[in-house]
Scaffold this motif. Sequence first.
Motif, PDB file in Angstrom:
ATOM      1  N   ILE A   1       0.888  -1.273  -0.154  1.00 18.22           N
ATOM      2  CA  ILE A   1      -0.263   0.048  -0.119  1.00 18.22           C
ATOM      3  C   ILE A   1       0.727   1.183   0.086  1.00 18.22           C
ATOM      4  O   ILE A   1       0.611   2.135  -0.721  1.00 18.22           O
ATOM      5  N   ALA A   2       1.829   1.401   0.813  1.00 22.45           N
ATOM      6  CA  ALA A   2       2.667   2.448   0.815  1.00 22.45           C
ATOM      7  C   ALA A   2       3.565   2.732  -0.379  1.00 22.45           C
ATOM      8  O   ALA A   2       3.519   3.710  -0.766  1.00 22.45           O
ATOM      9  N   ASP A   3       3.967   1.343  -0.991  1.00 25.85           N
ATOM     10  CA  ASP A   3       4.673   1.727  -2.607  1.00 25.85           C
ATOM     11  C   ASP A   3       3.480   2.357  -3.365  1.00 25.85           C
ATOM     12  O   ASP A   3       4.128   3.039  -4.295  1.00 25.85           O
ATOM     13  N   PHE A   4       2.365   1.924  -3.355  1.00 24.63           N
ATOM     14  CA  PHE A   4       1.556   2.307  -4.336  1.00 24.63           C
ATOM     15  C   PHE A   4       1.330   4.035  -4.325  1.00 24.63           C
ATOM     16  O   PHE A   4       1.208   4.596  -5.463  1.00 24.63           O
ATOM     17  N   TYR A   5       1.357   4.477  -3.087  1.00 27.53           N
ATOM     18  CA  TYR A   5       1.151   5.968  -2.794  1.00 27.53           C
ATOM     19  C   TYR A   5       2.458   6.590  -2.813  1.00 27.53           C
ATOM     20  O   TYR A   5       2.370   7.901  -2.227  1.00 27.53           O
ATOM     21  N   ALA A   6       3.523   5.821  -2.955  1.00 24.40           N
ATOM     22  CA  ALA A   6       4.823   6.753  -2.816  1.00 24.40           C
ATOM     23  C   ALA A   6       4.827   7.707  -3.954  1.00 24.40           C
ATOM     24  O   ALA A   6       4.559   7.480  -5.108  1.00 24.40           O
ATOM     25  N   PRO A   7       5.794   8.607  -3.863  1.00 20.26           N
ATOM     26  CA  PRO A   7       6.479   8.934  -2.606  1.00 20.26           C
ATOM     27  C   PRO A   7       5.729   9.507  -1.532  1.00 20.26           C
ATOM     28  O   PRO A   7       6.296   9.996  -0.431  1.00 20.26           O
ATOM     29  N   HIS A   8       4.238   9.661  -1.583  1.00 17.90           N
ATOM     30  CA  HIS A   8       3.789  10.448  -0.720  1.00 17.90           C
ATOM     31  C   HIS A   8       3.044   9.480   0.297  1.00 17.90           C
ATOM     32  O   HIS A   8       1.801   9.519   0.527  1.00 17.90           O
ATOM     33  N   ALA A   9       3.931   8.598   0.922  1.00 17.61           N
ATOM     34  CA  ALA A   9       3.255   7.574   2.075  1.00 17.61           C
ATOM     35  C   ALA A   9       4.052   7.674   3.360  1.00 17.61           C
ATOM     36  O   ALA A   9       5.343   7.622   3.285  1.00 17.61           O
ATOM     37  N   VAL A  10       3.404   8.109   4.218  1.00 18.92           N
ATOM     38  CA  VAL A  10       3.949   8.124   5.598  1.00 18.92           C
ATOM     39  C   VAL A  10       3.898   6.696   6.462  1.00 18.92           C
ATOM     40  O   VAL A  10       2.897   6.131   6.444  1.00 18.92           O
ATOM     41  N   TRP A  11       5.306   6.332   6.722  1.00 14.05           N
ATOM     42  CA  TRP A  11       5.315   5.279   7.260  1.00 14.05           C
ATOM     43  C   TRP A  11       5.526   5.487   8.799  1.00 14.05           C
ATOM     44  O   TRP A  11       6.547   5.738   9.301  1.00 14.05           O
ATOM     45  N   CYS A  12       4.482   5.003   9.573  1.00 12.89           N
ATOM     46  CA  CYS A  12       4.400   5.554  11.001  1.00 12.89           C
ATOM     47  C   CYS A  12       5.354   4.715  11.791  1.00 12.89           C
ATOM     48  O   CYS A  12       5.335   3.460  11.801  1.00 12.89           O
ATOM     49  N   SER A  13       6.043   5.449  12.944  1.00 13.24           N
ATOM     50  CA  SER A  13       6.777   4.904  14.115  1.00 13.24           C
ATOM     51  C   SER A  13       5.599   4.226  15.051  1.00 13.24           C
ATOM     52  O   SER A  13       4.228   4.631  14.886  1.00 13.24           O
ATOM     53  N   GLU A  14       5.811   3.517  15.866  1.00 15.84           N
ATOM     54  CA  GLU A  14       5.156   2.865  16.729  1.00 15.84           C
ATOM     55  C   GLU A  14       4.479   4.033  17.798  1.00 15.84           C
ATOM     56  O   GLU A  14       3.301   3.860  18.271  1.00 15.84           O
ATOM     57  N   ALA A  15       5.228   5.301  17.948  1.00 15.04           N
ATOM     58  CA  ALA A  15       4.852   6.220  18.907  1.00 15.04           C
ATOM     59  C   ALA A  15       3.788   7.016  18.005  1.00 15.04           C
ATOM     60  O   ALA A  15       2.936   7.412  18.764  1.00 15.04           O
ATOM     61  N   GLU A  16       3.959   7.037  16.844  1.00 13.25           N
ATOM     62  CA  GLU A  16       2.874   7.670  16.144  1.00 13.25           C
ATOM     63  C   GLU A  16       1.363   6.940  15.853  1.00 13.25           C
ATOM     64  O   GLU A  16       0.399   7.478  15.852  1.00 13.25           O
ATOM     65  N   HIS A  17       1.939   5.583  15.784  1.00 17.58           N
ATOM     66  CA  HIS A  17       0.687   4.437  15.729  1.00 17.58           C
ATOM     67  C   HIS A  17      -0.151   4.803  17.075  1.00 17.58           C
ATOM     68  O   HIS A  17      -1.511   5.000  17.104  1.00 17.58           O
ATOM     69  N   ALA A  18       0.480   4.857  18.097  1.00 15.23           N
ATOM     70  CA  ALA A  18      -0.285   4.766  19.419  1.00 15.23           C
ATOM     71  C   ALA A  18      -0.696   5.988  19.892  1.00 15.23           C
ATOM     72  O   ALA A  18      -2.001   6.190  20.341  1.00 15.23           O
ATOM     73  N   ALA A  19      -0.450   7.295  18.874  1.00 14.81           N
ATOM     74  CA  ALA A  19      -1.011   8.553  18.966  1.00 14.81           C
ATOM     75  C   ALA A  19      -2.158   8.735  18.261  1.00 14.81           C
ATOM     76  O   ALA A  19      -2.480   9.931  18.108  1.00 14.81           O
ATOM     77  N   PHE A  20      -2.350   7.932  17.320  1.00 14.99           N
ATOM     78  CA  PHE A  20      -3.452   7.871  16.267  1.00 14.99           C
ATOM     79  C   PHE A  20      -3.402   8.742  15.377  1.00 14.99           C
ATOM     80  O   PHE A  20      -4.385   9.405  14.628  1.00 14.99           O
ATOM     81  N   VAL A  21      -1.932   8.819  14.810  1.00 21.68           N
ATOM     82  CA  VAL A  21      -1.561   9.465  13.560  1.00 21.68           C
ATOM     83  C   VAL A  21      -2.344   8.751  12.242  1.00 21.68           C
ATOM     84  O   VAL A  21      -2.793   9.325  11.483  1.00 21.68           O
ATOM     85  N   GLY A  22      -2.376   7.476  12.332  1.00 25.67           N
ATOM     86  CA  GLY A  22      -3.278   6.800  11.259  1.00 25.67           C
ATOM     87  C   GLY A  22      -4.707   7.160  11.322  1.00 25.67           C
ATOM     88  O   GLY A  22      -5.361   6.939  10.106  1.00 25.67           O
ATOM     89  N   ASN A  23      -5.161   7.724  12.352  1.00 25.54           N
ATOM     90  CA  ASN A  23      -6.714   7.928  12.329  1.00 25.54           C
ATOM     91  C   ASN A  23      -6.977   9.495  11.937  1.00 25.54           C
ATOM     92  O   ASN A  23      -7.403  10.010  12.607  1.00 25.54           O
ATOM     93  N   CYS A  24      -6.464   9.917  10.601  1.00 28.88           N
ATOM     94  CA  CYS A  24      -6.551  11.057  10.217  1.00 28.88           C
ATOM     95  C   CYS A  24      -7.516  11.019   9.004  1.00 28.88           C
ATOM     96  O   CYS A  24      -7.933  10.176   8.437  1.00 28.88           O
ATOM     97  N   ILE A  25      -7.635  12.510   8.575  1.00 34.89           N
ATOM     98  CA  ILE A  25      -8.644  12.216   7.261  1.00 34.89           C
ATOM     99  C   ILE A  25      -8.504  13.655   6.595  1.00 34.89           C
ATOM    100  O   ILE A  25      -8.296  14.751   7.126  1.00 34.89           O
ATOM    101  N   ALA A  26      -8.527  13.600   5.197  1.00 36.91           N
ATOM    102  CA  ALA A  26      -8.430  14.792   4.214  1.00 36.91           C
ATOM    103  C   ALA A  26      -9.957  15.280   4.139  1.00 36.91           C
ATOM    104  O   ALA A  26     -10.676  14.210   3.778  1.00 36.91           O
ATOM    105  N   LEU A  27     -10.427  16.466   4.590  1.00 43.50           N
ATOM    106  CA  LEU A  27     -11.728  16.866   4.028  1.00 43.50           C
ATOM    107  C   LEU A  27     -11.477  17.930   3.131  1.00 43.50           C
ATOM    108  O   LEU A  27     -12.694  18.462   2.975  1.00 43.50           O
ATOM    109  N   SER A  28     -10.613  18.108   2.525  1.00 49.88           N
ATOM    110  CA  SER A  28     -10.528  18.818   1.215  1.00 49.88           C
ATOM    111  C   SER A  28      -9.117  18.781   0.543  1.00 49.88           C
ATOM    112  O   SER A  28      -8.188  17.788   1.379  1.00 49.88           O
ATOM    113  N   GLY A  29      -8.777  19.249  -0.612  1.00 49.99           N
ATOM    114  CA  GLY A  29      -7.683  18.838  -1.205  1.00 49.99           C
ATOM    115  C   GLY A  29      -6.415  19.363  -0.575  1.00 49.99           C
ATOM    116  O   GLY A  29      -5.273  19.133  -1.206  1.00 49.99           O
ATOM    117  N   ASP A  30      -6.594  20.169   0.458  1.00 50.02           N
ATOM    118  CA  ASP A  30      -5.274  20.821   0.711  1.00 50.02           C
ATOM    119  C   ASP A  30      -4.936  20.706   2.527  1.00 50.02           C
ATOM    120  O   ASP A  30      -4.007  21.201   2.774  1.00 50.02           O
TER     121      ASP A  30
END
Length: 303
Positions: free
Chosen positions: A224-253
């Motif tokens: 999945i990361a490769d498919f969206y490269a180079p714009h793929a953020v590979w989260c650390s365990e600390a980022e994972h635990a802090a809910f960085v993966g639970n984000c959303i784009a609500l506009s194009g910017d």
Amino acid sequence: MITRDLEQFFAAAGKVQPDFGPATARATFLVAPDGFRLAEQSAQDNTYMAAAGAFDANRASQQHRDLQRAIAQVVPTVCFAGNPQTPDAVFPNNVFGTADGRYIVGRMRHPVRQREAERGDIRAFFRDVLGREEVELSTQEHACELTGALVIDRARGLGYCGLSERCDEEGARQMHDAFGLRATLLFDLAAGEYHTNVVLAVLAGRAAVVCPKGFADANAAQAIADFYAPHAVWCSEAEHAAFVGNCIALSGDTVWMSANAAAALTAEHRAQLAAAGLRVEDVALDAIEAAGGSLRCCIGEIY
């Protein structure tokens, strides 16, 4: 196409154009955290949930209002009243989802959450106010917790569905059909993970945030990361635990995440999102995060 085969899925995904529909939602809906407290049934398979003593209903209510106020500056946002009998209803995207011309009602695993699907006012809003056709999945037996379990690239019509007790293979097939997706990739979530949208986000069809520890198979996360490269953020365990993966784009910017997630996001990863044209916006949601979800979980999307 719905498959577990990484090579087959990405061969097909690489051929589709970003012309499936709008990359971000036209509007959003929330459900207020009225009666906010520990839902003991949900805690059985949500390891992110805090102990009962950590729940602060007043603070959760204020933070939820702040969330609505903030995202309403970007996209029209409706908030429905909560119900003390459904303490998890603050995460409505698991129960109600939308696609072009229709709305989908999901099947929740736990009875305390199955009650949410009975909300006549929310159904009437989609059916009578917005004129949407109903796709009823809540009465069948297979768990399918909508955009908690299924992360969708709306620009391309691609689904990424992590299987757990909250979504089985048949439930995934039913969601694939209900959302009318072109292709859906099935993979197992790691032990202890309950929803895909905690470990993966696809942002405006052009970037991804991946928490690899949330995947049972590291190859799926990497593909999945490769498919969206180079714009793929590979989260650390600390980022994972802090809910960085639970984000959303609500506009194009813009990409939205909780204040805790934004504080954990590294400067390198913030720059990576900026390179994809996405500015990070955040809202304090620590009180709501006690319930085992974060900003993206609070937001239902209207496409």
